[in-house]
Design an enzyme around this catalytic site. Structure first.
Site, PDB file in Angstrom:
ATOM      1  N   HIS A  59       0.879  -1.370   0.081  1.00 49.64           N
ATOM      2  CA  HIS A  59      -0.101  -0.018  -0.129  1.00 49.64           C
ATOM      3  C   HIS A  59       0.799   1.368   0.138  1.00 49.64           C
ATOM      4  O   HIS A  59       1.866   1.173   0.488  1.00 49.64           O
ATOM      5  CB  HIS A  59      -0.958   0.087   1.266  1.00 49.64           C
ATOM      6  CG  HIS A  59      -1.985  -0.966   1.179  1.00 49.64           C
ATOM      7  ND1 HIS A  59      -3.121  -0.911   1.916  1.00 49.64           N
ATOM      8  CD2 HIS A  59      -1.979  -2.299   0.496  1.00 49.64           C
ATOM      9  CE1 HIS A  59      -3.764  -1.803   1.830  1.00 49.64           C
ATOM     10  NE2 HIS A  59      -3.467  -2.687   1.016  1.00 49.64           N
ATOM     11  N   GLU A  61       0.953   3.907   2.007  1.00 51.75           N
ATOM     12  CA  GLU A  61       1.534   4.237   3.195  1.00 51.75           C
ATOM     13  C   GLU A  61       2.585   3.328   3.709  1.00 51.75           C
ATOM     14  O   GLU A  61       3.490   4.014   4.064  1.00 51.75           O
ATOM     15  CB  GLU A  61       0.326   4.102   4.053  1.00 51.75           C
ATOM     16  CG  GLU A  61      -0.860   5.039   3.924  1.00 51.75           C
ATOM     17  CD  GLU A  61      -2.107   4.337   3.139  1.00 51.75           C
ATOM     18  OE1 GLU A  61      -1.711   3.616   2.097  1.00 51.75           O
ATOM     19  OE2 GLU A  61      -3.186   4.477   3.643  1.00 51.75           O
ATOM     20  N   CYS A  89      -6.285   2.070   5.961  1.00 51.99           N
ATOM     21  CA  CYS A  89      -6.826   0.757   6.304  1.00 51.99           C
ATOM     22  C   CYS A  89      -6.188   0.329   7.369  1.00 51.99           C
ATOM     23  O   CYS A  89      -5.138   1.258   8.123  1.00 51.99           O
ATOM     24  CB  CYS A  89      -6.543  -0.172   5.035  1.00 51.99           C
ATOM     25  SG  CYS A  89      -4.984  -0.686   5.109  1.00 51.99           S
ATOM     26  N   CYS A  92      -2.497  -0.227   7.518  1.00 52.04           N
ATOM     27  CA  CYS A  92      -1.566   1.142   7.266  1.00 52.04           C
ATOM     28  C   CYS A  92      -1.730   2.002   8.630  1.00 52.04           C
ATOM     29  O   CYS A  92      -0.611   2.617   9.062  1.00 52.04           O
ATOM     30  CB  CYS A  92      -2.147   1.927   6.148  1.00 52.04           C
ATOM     31  SG  CYS A  92      -1.778   0.800   4.309  1.00 52.04           S
TER      32      CYS A  92
END
Length: 156
Positions: A59, A61, A89, A92
Site C-alpha cells: 500500500h 502508506e 486501512c 496502514c
C-alpha cells in the site's frame, strides 16, 4: 528533494500524492498515493504497488513509511506527516502508529475499511502506545473522484 512551503503544505502535498496515485493506474493498482513530509520537505513519495509487485502489503502508506525511514535513518518518524489520498486501512493505520508518525492527512474517507475515523480509529486510540494526529478531507472530493472513476472503469 522537493520543497513544499510549510504554511500551506497539506493541499500542495495532497496534489503530489494525487500525482502519485495517478501513476498506480498505469499498472492496474488502485490509485492511492502518499507523501511523507518533514518540515515541509517531501522525504518520500509512493503509490500502491500490490498488482505490480504481487505484494499484499504494498500500500502507498507502507511504502512511503519504509522509504521515509531509510531516508531519515530511523524507524521513529515522530516529526513526519504522511499525506495520503485515501483514509488508511487497519494495516496502514497500524503501521503509522508503529512508526510513531506525528500526523496523517488524508483525502477521501473510506467507510468500508477506514481506520482513521470512519470504521475504526486506530490512529487516535489512547489504548495504543502512540497516537497519530488525524486531519481528514484535504482535497477529498478530488481523491474520491479518482477512486470512483477507477472502479467504474473496472466494472464497465
Amino acid at each position: 528533494m522537493e520543497l513544499i512551503p510549510a504554511v500551506d503544505s497539506y493541499e500542495k502535498a495532497m496534489r503530489v500524492a494525487l500525482e502519485e496515485a495517478a501513476l498506480a493506474r498505469g499498472h492496474s493498482d488502485v490509485p492511492v498515493g502518499a507523501v511523507a513530509l518533514l518540515d515541509g520537505e517531501v522525504v518520500a513519495r509512493r503509490h500502491n504497488e500490490r498488482e505490480l509487485t504481487g505484494d499484499p502489503t504494498a500500500h502507498a502508506e507502507i511504502l512511503v513509511i519504509r522509504d521515509a525511514a531509510v531516508t531519515l535513518g530511523s524507524w521513529r518518524l515522530d516529526a513526519v506527516t504522511v499525506v495520503v489520498t485515501l483514509e488508511p486501512c487497519p494495516m496502514c493505520a497500524g503501521a503509522l502508529v508503529a512508526a510513531r508518525v506525528a500526523r496523517v492527512v488524508f483525502g477521501a474517507a473510506d467507510p468500508k475499511a477506514g481506520a482513521a475515523g470512519s470504521l475504526y480509529n486506530l490512529c487516535s486510540d489512547p489504548r495504543l502506545n502512540h497516537e497519530v494526529e488525524v486531519l481528514p478531507g484535504v482535497l477529498g472530493d478530488e481523491a474520491g473522484e479518482m477512486l470512483s472513476a477507477f472502479f467504474a472503469s473496472r466494472r464497465g
